[in-house]
Design an enzyme around this catalytic site. Structure first.
Site, PDB file in Angstrom:
ATOM      1  N   GLU A  71       1.374  -2.220  -4.034  1.00  0.00           N
ATOM      2  CA  GLU A  71       0.170  -1.883  -3.270  1.00  0.00           C
ATOM      3  C   GLU A  71      -1.014  -2.189  -4.167  1.00  0.00           C
ATOM      4  O   GLU A  71      -0.992  -1.893  -5.371  1.00  0.00           O
ATOM      5  CB  GLU A  71       0.185  -0.390  -2.900  1.00  0.00           C
ATOM      6  CG  GLU A  71      -0.939   0.043  -1.981  1.00  0.00           C
ATOM      7  CD  GLU A  71      -2.217   0.523  -2.666  1.00  0.00           C
ATOM      8  OE1 GLU A  71      -3.170   0.851  -1.950  1.00  0.00           O
ATOM      9  OE2 GLU A  71      -2.273   0.563  -3.918  1.00  0.00           O
TER      10      GLU A  71
ATOM     11  N   HIS B  72     -10.051  -1.049  -7.122  1.00  0.00           N
ATOM     12  CA  HIS B  72     -10.028   0.086  -6.198  1.00  0.00           C
ATOM     13  C   HIS B  72     -11.415   0.549  -5.768  1.00  0.00           C
ATOM     14  O   HIS B  72     -11.679   0.756  -4.587  1.00  0.00           O
ATOM     15  CB  HIS B  72      -9.281   1.265  -6.843  1.00  0.00           C
ATOM     16  CG  HIS B  72      -9.216   2.472  -5.962  1.00  0.00           C
ATOM     17  ND1 HIS B  72     -10.212   3.430  -5.942  1.00  0.00           N
ATOM     18  CD2 HIS B  72      -8.313   2.857  -5.043  1.00  0.00           C
ATOM     19  CE1 HIS B  72      -9.897   4.354  -5.060  1.00  0.00           C
ATOM     20  NE2 HIS B  72      -8.749   4.036  -4.491  1.00  0.00           N
TER      21      HIS B  72
ATOM     22  N   GLU C 243      -4.546  -3.509   0.481  1.00  0.00           N
ATOM     23  CA  GLU C 243      -5.486  -2.589   1.134  1.00  0.00           C
ATOM     24  C   GLU C 243      -6.880  -3.201   1.088  1.00  0.00           C
ATOM     25  O   GLU C 243      -7.427  -3.446   0.003  1.00  0.00           O
ATOM     26  CB  GLU C 243      -5.479  -1.215   0.447  1.00  0.00           C
ATOM     27  CG  GLU C 243      -6.428  -0.277   1.193  1.00  0.00           C
ATOM     28  CD  GLU C 243      -6.660   1.069   0.532  1.00  0.00           C
ATOM     29  OE1 GLU C 243      -5.886   1.490  -0.346  1.00  0.00           O
ATOM     30  OE2 GLU C 243      -7.664   1.690   0.921  1.00  0.00           O
TER      31      GLU C 243
ATOM     32  N   HIS D 273       2.070   1.756  -6.698  1.00  0.00           N
ATOM     33  CA  HIS D 273       0.701   2.031  -6.263  1.00  0.00           C
ATOM     34  C   HIS D 273      -0.297   1.506  -7.297  1.00  0.00           C
ATOM     35  O   HIS D 273      -0.329   1.997  -8.432  1.00  0.00           O
ATOM     36  CB  HIS D 273       0.540   3.548  -6.097  1.00  0.00           C
ATOM     37  CG  HIS D 273      -0.793   3.978  -5.603  1.00  0.00           C
ATOM     38  ND1 HIS D 273      -1.580   4.884  -6.278  1.00  0.00           N
ATOM     39  CD2 HIS D 273      -1.491   3.637  -4.494  1.00  0.00           C
ATOM     40  CE1 HIS D 273      -2.691   5.095  -5.606  1.00  0.00           C
ATOM     41  NE2 HIS D 273      -2.672   4.345  -4.512  1.00  0.00           N
TER      42      HIS D 273
ATOM     43  N   ASP E 107      -5.657  -3.046  -4.119  1.00  0.00           N
ATOM     44  CA  ASP E 107      -6.918  -2.870  -3.384  1.00  0.00           C
ATOM     45  C   ASP E 107      -7.805  -4.093  -3.577  1.00  0.00           C
ATOM     46  O   ASP E 107      -7.891  -4.626  -4.679  1.00  0.00           O
ATOM     47  CB  ASP E 107      -7.657  -1.648  -3.948  1.00  0.00           C
ATOM     48  CG  ASP E 107      -6.777  -0.416  -3.987  1.00  0.00           C
ATOM     49  OD1 ASP E 107      -6.541   0.162  -2.916  1.00  0.00           O
ATOM     50  OD2 ASP E 107      -6.303  -0.054  -5.085  1.00  0.00           O
TER      51      ASP E 107
END
Ligand code: G3P
Ligand code: CA
Length: 243
Positions: free
Chosen positions: A33, A48, A111, A6, A35
């Site tokens: 993962e 993020h 994401e 993450h 962002d």
């Protein structure tokens, strides 16, 4: 069960940096993962928050700064990690994809951070870049802005999509399948075993976040989720490999 780091190996290294991504791979993750936000000059960068304040030594909104300006910032979190990693740059999505293309079998959940501030055209920009590197079959695009993922699937259905949800949807499997979306990305705190069942009955994979404790990882594994997204990919690897 697959293991995603993450924001990389963010439990031990500054989040969303190349260092955190490399360390996640060294820890044995299957995927990463991360962002994505857009700078003022429309460069997709890995960050993020909408603002640079929390993760760098700068301040202001990403959309107000050019890539050159963002690039001068330090995201090594001296307050949190005591400066032990030295200066770390903000990474562009292009740099990441270039690196990922050489990391055989590594998958990535990108994401799109477009639910607080909607960056018009971001979907197409990111998807074109993925295609440029031929990474369509190793990427999952997700967003809390579920309509944006539907748009992605309409743009190009060779790239998988995932519906991110803060609180769970009871008929998650039907919801994702009828929208032609392959994955459901729930918050573990609201996930029930029947949601996982609903997904598997509808051919929808479940990638759950953020699972940091081994006990929870084992429970998710027992429920049959496709992947856990964790700040500690080393722990995740151990649990995933348990008999
Ligand atoms: O993609 C799963 C998770 O990262 C969503 O929440 O706030 O950590 O981006 P957040
Ligand atoms: Ca995220």
């Amino acid at each position: 069960m697959r293991v995603f780091g993450h924001r990389g190996f963010s439990g031990e290294y500054p989040e969303n940096t190349m260092l955190a991504f490399q360390k996640a791979v060294e820890a044995g993750c299957d995927g990463i993962e991360l962002d994505v936000q857009l700078t003022r000059d429309l460069v997709p960068v890995i960050m993020h928050d909408e603002k640079v304040d929390r993760t760098t030594d700068g301040s202001g909104y990403v959309y107000d700064l050019t890539f050159d300006e963002i690039r001068r910032l330090d995201c090594s979190y001296p307050d949190k990690f005591g400066g032990k990693f030295g200066q770390l740059e903000v990474t562009s999505l292009r740099e990441y994809l270039e690196w990922m293309a050489e990391e055989e079998n590594l998958i990535t959940n990108i994401e799109l951070k477009n639910s607080v501030y909607y960056y018009g055209g971001m979907e197409r920009m990111v998807m074109d870049m993925i295609c440029e590197y031929g990474l369509e079959d190793r990427i999952i695009l997700s967003s809390f802005n579920n309509a944006s993922i539907v748009l992605c699937r309409q743009n190009d259905d060779t790239i998988a999509g995932g519906f991110l949800v803060e609180r769970c949807v009871e008929n998650a499997g039907v919801y994702a399948r009828t929208c032609d979306v392959q994955y459901y990305h729930p918050n573990m705190d609201y996930l029930k075993e029947e949601h996982v069942r609903s997904c598997s009955q509808n051919g929808v994979g479940v990638n759950v976040w953020t699972v940091n404790e081994k006990e929870d990882m084992r429970r998710m594994k027992k429920w049959g989720v496709s992947s856990i997204i964790t700040n500690y990919p080393d722990r995740g690897r151990e649990v995933a490999d348990e008999e």
